[in-house]
Design an enzyme around this catalytic site. Structure first.
Site, PDB file in Angstrom:
ATOM      1  N   ASP A   1      -6.113   5.524   2.320  1.00 45.83           N
ATOM      2  CA  ASP A   1      -5.476   4.535   1.454  1.00 45.83           C
ATOM      3  C   ASP A   1      -4.012   4.458   1.850  1.00 45.83           C
ATOM      4  O   ASP A   1      -3.222   5.346   1.525  1.00 45.83           O
ATOM      5  CB  ASP A   1      -5.578   4.963  -0.017  1.00 45.83           C
TER       6      ASP A   1
ATOM      7  N   ARG B   1       0.032   7.244   2.162  1.00 49.62           N
ATOM      8  CA  ARG B   1      -0.206   8.689   2.257  1.00 49.62           C
ATOM      9  C   ARG B   1       0.740   9.397   3.215  1.00 49.62           C
ATOM     10  O   ARG B   1       1.066  10.559   3.006  1.00 49.62           O
ATOM     11  CB  ARG B   1      -1.652   8.954   2.684  1.00 49.62           C
TER      12      ARG B   1
ATOM     13  N   ARG C   1       1.318  -3.274  -6.579  1.00 49.64           N
ATOM     14  CA  ARG C   1       0.372  -3.251  -5.454  1.00 49.64           C
ATOM     15  C   ARG C   1      -0.165  -4.662  -5.174  1.00 49.64           C
ATOM     16  O   ARG C   1      -0.681  -4.920  -4.085  1.00 49.64           O
ATOM     17  CB  ARG C   1      -0.793  -2.301  -5.755  1.00 49.64           C
TER      18      ARG C   1
ATOM     19  N   LYS D   1      -9.723  -5.307  -2.018  1.00 54.31           N
ATOM     20  CA  LYS D   1     -10.066  -4.566  -3.235  1.00 54.31           C
ATOM     21  C   LYS D   1      -9.227  -5.090  -4.392  1.00 54.31           C
ATOM     22  O   LYS D   1      -8.153  -5.640  -4.173  1.00 54.31           O
ATOM     23  CB  LYS D   1      -9.876  -3.061  -3.020  1.00 54.31           C
ATOM     24  N   HIS D   2      -9.743  -5.023  -5.634  1.00 61.14           N
ATOM     25  CA  HIS D   2     -10.960  -4.366  -6.110  1.00 61.14           C
ATOM     26  C   HIS D   2     -11.838  -5.463  -6.736  1.00 61.14           C
ATOM     27  O   HIS D   2     -11.510  -5.946  -7.815  1.00 61.14           O
ATOM     28  CB  HIS D   2     -10.639  -3.295  -7.130  1.00 61.14           C
TER      29      HIS D   2
ATOM     30  N   HIS E   1      -9.107   5.438 -12.863  1.00 59.41           N
ATOM     31  CA  HIS E   1      -9.076   6.836 -12.436  1.00 59.41           C
ATOM     32  C   HIS E   1      -9.364   7.771 -13.614  1.00 59.41           C
ATOM     33  O   HIS E   1      -9.955   8.838 -13.429  1.00 59.41           O
ATOM     34  CB  HIS E   1      -7.709   7.186 -11.832  1.00 59.41           C
TER      35      HIS E   1
ATOM     36  N   ASP F   1     -15.692   2.369  -4.738  1.00 60.96           N
ATOM     37  CA  ASP F   1     -14.448   3.102  -4.967  1.00 60.96           C
ATOM     38  C   ASP F   1     -14.834   4.564  -5.186  1.00 60.96           C
ATOM     39  O   ASP F   1     -16.021   4.930  -5.230  1.00 60.96           O
ATOM     40  CB  ASP F   1     -13.707   2.507  -6.161  1.00 60.96           C
TER      41      ASP F   1
END
Length: 362
Positions: free
Chosen positions: A66, A74, A147, A177-178, A190, A260
């Protein structure tokens, strides 16, 4: 087991180097790839060596991450460019549309070329969610927010297409996504089970538009762990109605579908009932996912949950409760890069890369 025709599981590893158990898991024929996190990164040299070792185990494993820009990136040190949030590119579009397009293409090229120079094959980008706002003008969704490129599906589509062009120039596919849209709900999947109570007509007219307009050019799509009860009682990633009837049939999407992360709270409740990892994986595959992600489990109890899922998926295939798919495997294989990347040193001398860096100076 006999060699299957479908390797659907994307898993993770715990640290910056692989353990013997992790190497064993990556050789398992039901494993199609792995997803990297910040904990797997110490330096470019270490990351490149790790990716090389992974490919030495099985060249066809898909190494993914990601890496969108903004708060979801990351790798941020040792030469990696800090990419802007896509919302910043959307703001630039509003000031100067052509500069916005340049910056979007540049972001895709820099993102993909840096990752590929270290051996990473694929990033789960771009985000196609709309940035819906509340009465105070704040983003409705805290997990999406910046985002997202914009609230307008037309702007999202055009800027995402430019990011995808940049990714493709570096030999990397794309993942929208999503699906069909996470930006309208406030809850974070999450840690919660978000519910979007709008009807199908409203969703297709707004949030799903970028997926429709980009259906020909997207390499992959990732559905949301969101329930849209006026369409189906199951989250989109577990819904044959969303994935097969709407995404495949109505919108014509022919690329790969990833679940996901099945470790997220939004993936652990199905029709009001708590479910385990294997049931979640089977539900996603049976609904129409080609690949399923199970993240952040390798650091826990030596990855015992991953071994259990592999054993139970194997049993489900043997008992006919899950039918491996040659079409799904072909879609997975199609995500592997088809051209050799630059090395990092070669990239540092690439004129296109330096132009892209200039165009990213927002």
């Amino acid at each position: 087991m006999n060699e299957p025709i479908h390797a659907p599981l994307i898993l993770d590893i715990a640290g910056t180097a692989m353990t013997a158990d992790e190497r064993r898991r990556l050789r398992h024929p039901l494993v199609g790839g792995l997803i990297l996190f910040a904990r797997n990164f110490e330096s470019r040299a270490q990351l490149t060596a790790l990716c090389g070792e992974i490919k030495s185990l099985r060249p066809d494993l898909l190494i993914a991450v990601d890496h969108e820009g903004g708060r979801v990136q990351r790798f941020r040190s040792d030469g990696f460019t800090e990419l802007p949030a896509m919302g910043r590119i959307g703001q630039l579009w509003m000031q100067d549309a052509m500069r916005g397009l340049q910056a979007a293409s540049a972001a895709g090229y820099v993102l993909a070329s840096e990752l590929r120079a270290c051996g990473v094959d694929f990033s789960f980008a771009p985000v196609l969610d709309l940035d819906h706002v509340d009465e105070q003008g704040a983003s409705r969704s805290s997990v999406i927010g910046s985002r997202s490129f914009h609230a307008d599906p037309r702007v999202v589509t055009v800027l995402a297409q430019s990011v995808m062009q940049g990714l493709a120039l570096a030999g990397m596919g794309s993942c929208g996504k999503h699906f069909p849209g996470h930006g309208f709900v406030q809850a974070d999947s999450h840690v919660d089970v978000p519910v979007d109570r709008r009807g199908l007509k409203a969703i297709l007219a707004e949030d799903a538009r970028p997926f429709e307009w980009l259906s020909l050019s997207l390499s992959a799509v990732m559905p949301a762990h969101v329930i849209y009860p006026k369409v189906d009682g199951r989250p989109a990633g577990f819904s044959a109605r969303w994935l097969q009837d709407i995404l495949r049939e109505r919108l014509g999407f022919a690329g790969a579908v990833f679940s996901d992360d099945l470790g997220m709270r939004g993936a652990r409740v199905l029709e009001g009932r708590e479910i385990g990892f294997t049931e979640a994986a089977l539900a996603a595959l049976q609904a129409g996912c080609d690949l399923v992600l199970l993240c952040n489990q390798s650091p826990i109890d030596g990855g015992a949950a991953l071994d259990q899922v592999l054993a139970q998926l194997e049993l489900a295939a043997a008992e006919g409760r899950w039918q491996p798919s040659a079409e799904s495997e072909a879609r997975r294989q199609g995500l592997l890069p088809q051209q050799a990347p630059f090395s990092w040193d070669e990239l540092m001398h690439d004129a296109r890369y330096h132009l892209a860096l200039q165009q990213l100076a927002l």
